[in-house]
Write an enzyme that holds these catalytic residues in place. Structure first.
Site, PDB file in Angstrom:
ATOM      1  N   GLU A 124       0.047  10.090   5.773  1.00 16.24           N
ATOM      2  CA  GLU A 124      -1.228   9.235   6.655  1.00 16.24           C
ATOM      3  C   GLU A 124      -1.562   8.410   5.937  1.00 16.24           C
ATOM      4  O   GLU A 124      -1.363   7.263   6.501  1.00 16.24           O
ATOM      5  CB  GLU A 124      -2.150  10.430   6.334  1.00 16.24           C
ATOM      6  CG  GLU A 124      -2.555  11.710   7.130  1.00 16.24           C
ATOM      7  CD  GLU A 124      -3.173  12.843   6.383  1.00 16.24           C
ATOM      8  OE1 GLU A 124      -4.608  12.802   7.071  1.00 16.24           O
ATOM      9  OE2 GLU A 124      -2.952  13.229   6.072  1.00 16.24           O
ATOM     10  N   SER A 182      -7.332  20.720  -0.568  1.00  9.75           N
ATOM     11  CA  SER A 182      -8.131  20.175   0.034  1.00  9.75           C
ATOM     12  C   SER A 182      -9.244  20.533  -1.042  1.00  9.75           C
ATOM     13  O   SER A 182      -8.944  21.685  -2.179  1.00  9.75           O
ATOM     14  CB  SER A 182      -8.866  20.903   0.778  1.00  9.75           C
ATOM     15  OG  SER A 182     -10.159  20.967   1.304  1.00  9.75           O
ATOM     16  N   HIS A 185       6.210  10.396  26.997  1.00  9.12           N
ATOM     17  CA  HIS A 185       4.441  10.592  27.520  1.00  9.12           C
ATOM     18  C   HIS A 185       4.160  11.448  26.649  1.00  9.12           C
ATOM     19  O   HIS A 185       2.994  12.404  26.219  1.00  9.12           O
ATOM     20  CB  HIS A 185       4.043  11.145  28.576  1.00  9.12           C
ATOM     21  CG  HIS A 185       4.816   9.877  29.298  1.00  9.12           C
ATOM     22  ND1 HIS A 185       4.131   9.021  29.977  1.00  9.12           N
ATOM     23  CD2 HIS A 185       6.393   9.887  29.847  1.00  9.12           C
ATOM     24  CE1 HIS A 185       4.597   8.262  30.354  1.00  9.12           C
ATOM     25  NE2 HIS A 185       6.186   8.702  31.438  1.00  9.12           N
ATOM     26  N   SER A 187      -6.856 -19.762  -9.812  1.00  8.03           N
ATOM     27  CA  SER A 187      -6.151 -18.593  -8.805  1.00  8.03           C
ATOM     28  C   SER A 187      -5.498 -17.728 -10.162  1.00  8.03           C
ATOM     29  O   SER A 187      -4.602 -16.792  -9.545  1.00  8.03           O
ATOM     30  CB  SER A 187      -5.226 -19.522  -8.037  1.00  8.03           C
ATOM     31  OG  SER A 187      -4.852 -20.636  -8.210  1.00  8.03           O
ATOM     32  N   LYS A 203      -5.236  24.337   2.200  1.00  4.44           N
ATOM     33  CA  LYS A 203      -4.956  23.415   3.170  1.00  4.44           C
ATOM     34  C   LYS A 203      -3.852  23.072   2.648  1.00  4.44           C
ATOM     35  O   LYS A 203      -4.166  22.559   1.339  1.00  4.44           O
ATOM     36  CB  LYS A 203      -5.359  22.346   2.992  1.00  4.44           C
ATOM     37  CG  LYS A 203      -7.417  22.978   4.559  1.00  4.44           C
ATOM     38  CD  LYS A 203      -7.311  22.210   5.277  1.00  4.44           C
ATOM     39  CE  LYS A 203      -6.606  20.874   5.875  1.00  4.44           C
ATOM     40  NZ  LYS A 203      -7.688  19.733   6.242  1.00  4.44           N
ATOM     41  N   LYS A 240      -1.731 -16.516  -1.392  1.00  2.00           N
ATOM     42  CA  LYS A 240      -0.577 -15.265  -2.037  1.00  2.00           C
ATOM     43  C   LYS A 240      -1.074 -13.877  -2.030  1.00  2.00           C
ATOM     44  O   LYS A 240      -0.272 -12.955  -2.257  1.00  2.00           O
ATOM     45  CB  LYS A 240      -0.832 -16.144  -3.838  1.00  2.00           C
ATOM     46  CG  LYS A 240      -0.144 -17.213  -3.947  1.00  2.00           C
ATOM     47  CD  LYS A 240      -0.595 -18.275  -5.360  1.00  2.00           C
ATOM     48  CE  LYS A 240      -0.341 -19.837  -5.289  1.00  2.00           C
ATOM     49  NZ  LYS A 240      -0.404 -19.950  -4.046  1.00  2.00           N
ATOM     50  N   GLN A 285      -4.125 -21.940  -0.730  1.00  2.48           N
ATOM     51  CA  GLN A 285      -3.974 -20.847  -2.106  1.00  2.48           C
ATOM     52  C   GLN A 285      -4.516 -19.681  -2.126  1.00  2.48           C
ATOM     53  O   GLN A 285      -3.522 -18.442  -2.350  1.00  2.48           O
ATOM     54  CB  GLN A 285      -4.888 -21.185  -3.776  1.00  2.48           C
ATOM     55  CG  GLN A 285      -5.318 -20.867  -4.724  1.00  2.48           C
ATOM     56  CD  GLN A 285      -6.048 -21.675  -5.098  1.00  2.48           C
ATOM     57  OE1 GLN A 285      -5.357 -22.655  -5.940  1.00  2.48           O
ATOM     58  NE2 GLN A 285      -7.154 -21.009  -5.660  1.00  2.48           N
TER      59      GLN A 285
HETATM   60  N1  ARG Z   1      -3.293 -23.261  -7.901  1.00  2.00           N
HETATM   61  C1  ARG Z   1      -2.578 -23.990  -6.614  1.00  2.00           C
HETATM   62  C2  ARG Z   1      -1.910 -23.217  -5.379  1.00  2.00           C
HETATM   63  O1  ARG Z   1      -1.702 -21.881  -5.216  1.00  2.00           O
HETATM   64  C3  ARG Z   1      -1.381 -24.800  -6.718  1.00  2.00           C
HETATM   65  C4  ARG Z   1      -1.313 -25.922  -6.228  1.00  2.00           C
HETATM   66  C5  ARG Z   1      -2.837 -26.997  -6.708  1.00  2.00           C
HETATM   67  N2  ARG Z   1      -2.026 -28.576  -6.181  1.00  2.00           N
HETATM   68  C6  ARG Z   1      -3.673 -28.909  -6.522  1.00  2.00           C
HETATM   69  N3  ARG Z   1      -3.087 -30.202  -6.123  1.00  2.00           N
HETATM   70  N4  ARG Z   1      -4.991 -28.656  -6.473  1.00  2.00           N
HETATM   71  O2  ARG Z   1      -1.904 -23.749  -4.244  1.00  2.00           O
END
Ligand code: ARG
Length: 458
Positions: free
Chosen positions: A290, A277, A156, A23, A283, A325, A322
């Site tokens: 938008e 444009s 309306h 990640s 334009k 995020k 994970q």
């Molecule tokens: N990168 C993981 C997440 O965002 C961190 C937690 C990982 N924990 C684990 N037991 N693999 O969720």
């Protein structure tokens, strides 16, 4: 250096697995929060006598050195170190040697990542509250200048009754006021600290969770370690509030697009907020509203995405989490970008008051008022409604508006009509008499603006 968790393994991780499960490409956005959490954790470990005070100092110096390198852009994160937590721990080990390994005592990445997310959202939510207020301020500023500017009010998308332009703008002020309330309320739950919950069951070390909470400025700690590491409700709330805010942004954007069209010409957006444009030189496109309208879609997606991740997820931590995020970062960044543009765009727009005024002179949005006029003269409302319907039909057939009809024409429909009807039908009058609380009359709008100013001062 090999994997921090490599002890139990006899084979190298497959490269594709490494890339798939990592990640770090996105959670590096949590670097500052991760370091802040570690600084508090290690301080608490020292104060509880779990690790020697000298080691605490060394680890803190190491973490601060990493932070400085980060600020200078000198840190290189590695996919093989998977996520922000292990990347920073590796960097710490490089910085201070094996003593850095004591940092992870009584902690797991599971309570660590949840803490990082809480810290991130606390900062973002606070920033977004300020940005929402900036939009409210720009609405208020325009509203104050246009209390007496009249615009058709629609239902309306058909002309219904004229309203003060300030009243129309202030409708958005109150939407954003509720958004702000929602954000402020969500901080209560963002301010629960998960750290100290370990992987899921707590820890064998004599830690002091209140201490960590105090160091990190949390109001309270999760009372259940399993809930603490699996809860993502606070992110759901943020995504949902974010989606609602974007809905409001999208609705006003739609009006700005519509109002700036050739067909309406009610407003003109400032040149600095429009684009041209590549083929049609005439334009001036309202790209910004938008795109604000368009970006709303991704914030809905982020909410539905996380709801779906969480649905059916057993306790406690699962790697699925994970996936919490990227949507969160995206909604936070979309909100910041959108609110930052919306405020100055509203503030700099030109309001074509004469076009608006002309629009309400050429419509039937004063029809309700003749009905009320006849009611005041003693006719039952239903009967009055019918009479006015006939008058409107007559006017349409004769290509006239209500103010163009002569007294003889009016009296063909009812003998109750007198010369005072022309006063009653003037748009200014139509607006002025809607003076019930929250109505569009100038005094009511004035009062509303005062109330709004009070909200901003709080
Ligand atoms: N990168 C993981 C997440 O965002 C961190 C937690 C990982 N924990 C684990 N037991 N693999 O969720």
């Amino acid at each position: 250096m090999s994997k921090l968790w490599g002890g139990r393994f006899t084979k190298e991780t497959n490269k594709l697995v490494e890339e798939f499960t990592a990640s770090i490409t996105f959670d590096q956005k949590l670097a500052k929060e991760d370091i802040a959490g570690s600084l508090a954790h290690v301080q608490m470990l020292g104060e509880c006598g779990i690790i020697p005070v000298e080691d605490v100092e060394t680890i803190k110096q190491g973490l601060l050195a990493i932070k400085e390198k980060l600020d200078r852009g000198e840190v290189e994160f590695l996919i093989e170190d998977e996520d922000i937590h292990m990347n920073i721990e590796k960097l710490l080990l490089e910085e201070v040697g094996p003593v850095g390994g004591k940092l992870h005592t009584g902690r797991s990445r599971n309570d660590q990542v949840a803490t990082d997310m809480h810290l991130y959202l606390r900062t973002k939510t606070t920033e977004i509250i300020t940005l929402v207020e900036d939009v409210q301020r720009s609405l208020l500023k325009q509203a104050k200048e246009h209390i007496d500017t009249l615009i058709p009010g629609y239902t309306h998308l058909q002309r219904a009754q004229p309203v003060s332009f300030a009243h129309h703008l202030m409708a958005y002020f109150w939407m954003f006021e509720r958004d702000k309330e929602r954000l402020i309320d969500s901080l209560k739950r963002i301010n629960w600290l998960p750290l100290g919950s370990g992987a899921l069951a707590g820890t064998t070390f004599p830690i002091n969770r209140e201490k960590t909470a105090e160091l990190l400025g949390f109001d309270t700690i999760y009372p259940n370690s399993m809930d603490a590491v699996s809860d993502r409700d606070f992110i759901l709330e943020f995504l949902s509030i974010g989606a609602i805010i974007m809905t409001h942004i999208s609705r006003i954007s739609e009006e700005l697009v519509m109002w700036s069209s050739q067909e309406f010409q009610f407003i003109e957006l400032d040149d600095s907020f429009c684009t041209g444009s590549s083929i049609m030189p005439q334009k001036k496109n309202p790209d910004v509203p938008e795109l604000l309208r368009g970006k709303t879609g991704r914030t809905y997606g982020n909410l539905i995405g996380l709801l779906t991740v969480l649905k059916g997820l057993p306790l406690a931590y699962n790697k699925d989490l994970q996936e919490d995020k990227e949507g969160m970062f995206d909604t936070a960044e979309t909100l910041e970008g959108s609110l930052k543009l919306l405020a100055p765009m509203i503030e700099t727009m030109t309001v074509n008051t004469d076009v608006m005024r002309k629009a309400i002179s050429n419509d039937f949005s004063n029809a309700t008022d003749i009905a009320d006029y006849l009611v005041r003269k003693g006719l039952p409302f239903r009967k009055a409604h019918e009479v006015i319907g006939k008058i409107v039909l007559y006017a349409i057939q004769h290509n006239k508006f209500l103010l163009d009809l002569s007294m003889e024409e009016y009296q063909q429909f009812s003998e109750l009509f007198g010369e005072d009807i022309y006063e009653v039908l003037a748009p200014e009058q139509v607006v002025a008499v809607r003076s019930s609380f929250g109505g569009t009359s100038p005094e009511q709008v004035q009062q509303q603006i005062q109330l709004a100013e009070g909200k901003l001062k709080q």
